[in-house]
Design a protein around this motif. Structure first.
Motif, PDB file in Angstrom:
ATOM      1  N   ASP A 256      27.678  23.177  11.239  1.00 15.61           N
ATOM      2  CA  ASP A 256      28.568  23.631  12.308  1.00 15.61           C
ATOM      3  C   ASP A 256      27.733  24.467  13.287  1.00 15.61           C
ATOM      4  OD1 ASP A 256      30.398  24.837  13.930  1.00 15.61           O
ATOM      5  OD2 ASP A 256      31.514  25.837  12.328  1.00 15.61           O
ATOM      6  N   SER A 258      28.672  25.881  16.021  1.00 20.86           N
ATOM      7  CA  SER A 258      29.398  26.848  16.852  1.00 20.86           C
ATOM      8  C   SER A 258      29.018  28.280  16.466  1.00 20.86           C
ATOM      9  CB  SER A 258      30.912  26.632  16.729  1.00 20.86           C
ATOM     10  OG  SER A 258      31.312  26.841  15.389  1.00 20.86           O
ATOM     11  N   TYR A 263      24.635  29.100  10.699  1.00 15.92           N
ATOM     12  CA  TYR A 263      24.026  27.781  10.470  1.00 15.92           C
ATOM     13  C   TYR A 263      22.540  27.927  10.119  1.00 15.92           C
ATOM     14  CZ  TYR A 263      21.858  23.314  11.700  1.00 15.92           C
ATOM     15  OH  TYR A 263      21.095  22.173  11.689  1.00 15.92           O
ATOM     16  N   GLU A 338      24.489  18.684  18.609  1.00 11.88           N
ATOM     17  CA  GLU A 338      25.805  18.122  18.948  1.00 11.88           C
ATOM     18  C   GLU A 338      25.663  16.763  19.619  1.00 11.88           C
ATOM     19  OE1 GLU A 338      29.023  20.533  20.540  1.00 11.88           O
ATOM     20  OE2 GLU A 338      27.841  22.277  19.946  1.00 11.88           O
TER      21      GLU A 338
END
Ligand code: AMP
Ligand code: MG
Length: 361
Positions: A256, A258, A263, A338
């Motif tokens: 993840d 975000s 992370y 991403e």
């Protein structure tokens, strides 16, 4: 497969100040049935006269490329498009006019002029007009469309500098044009325009979102275009082979993004476990997380910023080749990115290069 040994001539051509005598020398090699490595804005290509089946076969032999993996036909004008493709849908013409020259390849129905060696016996042909002044001059002077895959040995990371090409193909290509570093560093985006809605066969330098915006409709993105799952070989013949890979073991650590601090801590945990087992790993990371690994005393190489994924794409293959050169590194762990814009191409290449060695944290 038979092997070959040729005298390779390396021509240094400055894209800012093109020496046309050298371009004509490369073009003469094409007309004589030879194979020439040339720069494009994406990666270097290894080209032959599209209409000369014997020359096209040499490309497969030089690269050790399986014969069932077709080539891309590179053109310098729309006239050449109408020479190699037939029944071109209006939507494909719309994309060609908007994005060529540029990092987009269109899959179309092939004309009778294109021999089966180029398309691996398929009724379709992949066509693109590269946005590189040396490539365009070289194709124009050759007088024929140039059939070319990337100028690496099959399975290796695609070449983004003249040195990469020399390393893989010296003694195997008749001519290598060295024009320095390419701009995008990942290959073209391939869209199958023989289907409606169009299908993304490979994400690349042109974000699929831009193609969708131009068409005003969605492009189908199969799982294999993300670098996940098995490709439908009938659709994307190149996708069944391991690709883009460094010699050293590569693992992609996805998660993840975000909360980058959390992370990075998880990535560091994975890497520390490897060190505890006696391995010597390196982390391929983003600019945003580099500091964290630095503090932890973990070896890392920065691919580029998440805020400008263009840089990450540009550095990807170069970095894969760089870790192979490091004597005190035996495996790499790469952060995930991403899957937006060029991030889709980055993750497709990374997952394939890892041989689908993917960890989720
Ligand atoms: P490369 O330039 O080395 O990336 O190789 C060309 C790519 O284009 C490979 O992934 C091929 O599978 C793809 N390609 C070329 N022609 C076709 C075709 N007729 N149908 C589907 N994919 C193609
Ligand atoms: Mg390739």
């Amino acid at each position: 497969m038979e092997d070959l040994r040729v005298n390779t001539k390396v021509l240094r051509i400055d894209p800012e100040n093109i020496d046309m005598d050298l371009v004509r020398e490369a073009a003469a090699a094409i007309r004589a049935g030879g194979i020439v490595a040339f720069p494009t804005e994406t990666v270097y290509g290894l080209g032959a006269d599209t209409y000369n089946p014997e020359a096209v076969k040499k490309v497969f032999i030089a690269k050790r490329r399986p014969m069932d993996n077709p080539l891309i036909v590179h053109i310098h004008s729309l006239n050449q498009l109408y020479e190699v493709a037939v029944k071109i849908p209006p939507e494909a013409e719309k994309l060609a006019r908007r994005f060529w020259p540029g990092p987009m390849t269109l899959l179309l129905w092939k004309s009778d002029k294109v021999p089966p060696e180029v398309t691996a016996g398929r009724p379709t042909v992949a066509v693109r007009m590269p946005a590189h002044p040396v490539a365009l001059a070289f194709i124009r002077e050759s007088g024929v469309p140039i059939a070319a895959p990337s100028a690496n040995l099959a399975g290796r990371p695609s070449p983004t500098t003249g040195e990469h090409v020399v390393r893989d193909l010296y003694g195997r290509a008749d001519v290598i044009i060295d024009s320095g570093e390419t701009v995008y560093g990942v290959e073209s985006t391939i869209v199958d325009m023989t289907r409606d809605p169009p299908v993304l066969l490979r994400p690349g330098g042109l974000p699929v979102e831009e193609i969708e915006r131009e068409l005003g409709k969605e492009v189908v993105i199969p799982q294999f275009a993300r670098g996940l799952g098995q490709a439908d070989v009938a659709l994307a013949p190149g996708m069944k082979y391991r690709h883009y890979a460094p010699f050293k073991r590569l693992t992609i650590v996805e998660g993840d993004y975000s909360d980058l601090k959390a992370y990075a801590a998880k990535v560091a945990e994975v890497v520390k476990q490897e060190i505890a087992k006696g391995a010597r790993p390196i982390i391929l990371c983003s600019s945003e997380t580099a500091q964290y690994y630095e503090q932890q005393g973990l070896r890392h190489l920065v691919l580029g910023p998440r805020s400008n994924i263009f840089i990450v794409a540009r550095n990807l293959f170069k970095t894969f080749r760089a870790i192979d050169e490091m004597l005190d590194v035996d495996e790499a762990f790469m952060e995930g990115f991403e899957e937006r814009g060029l991030g889709l191409a980055v993750m497709n290449r990374a997952r394939k290069a890892s041989g689908f060695s993917i960890i989720r944290v």
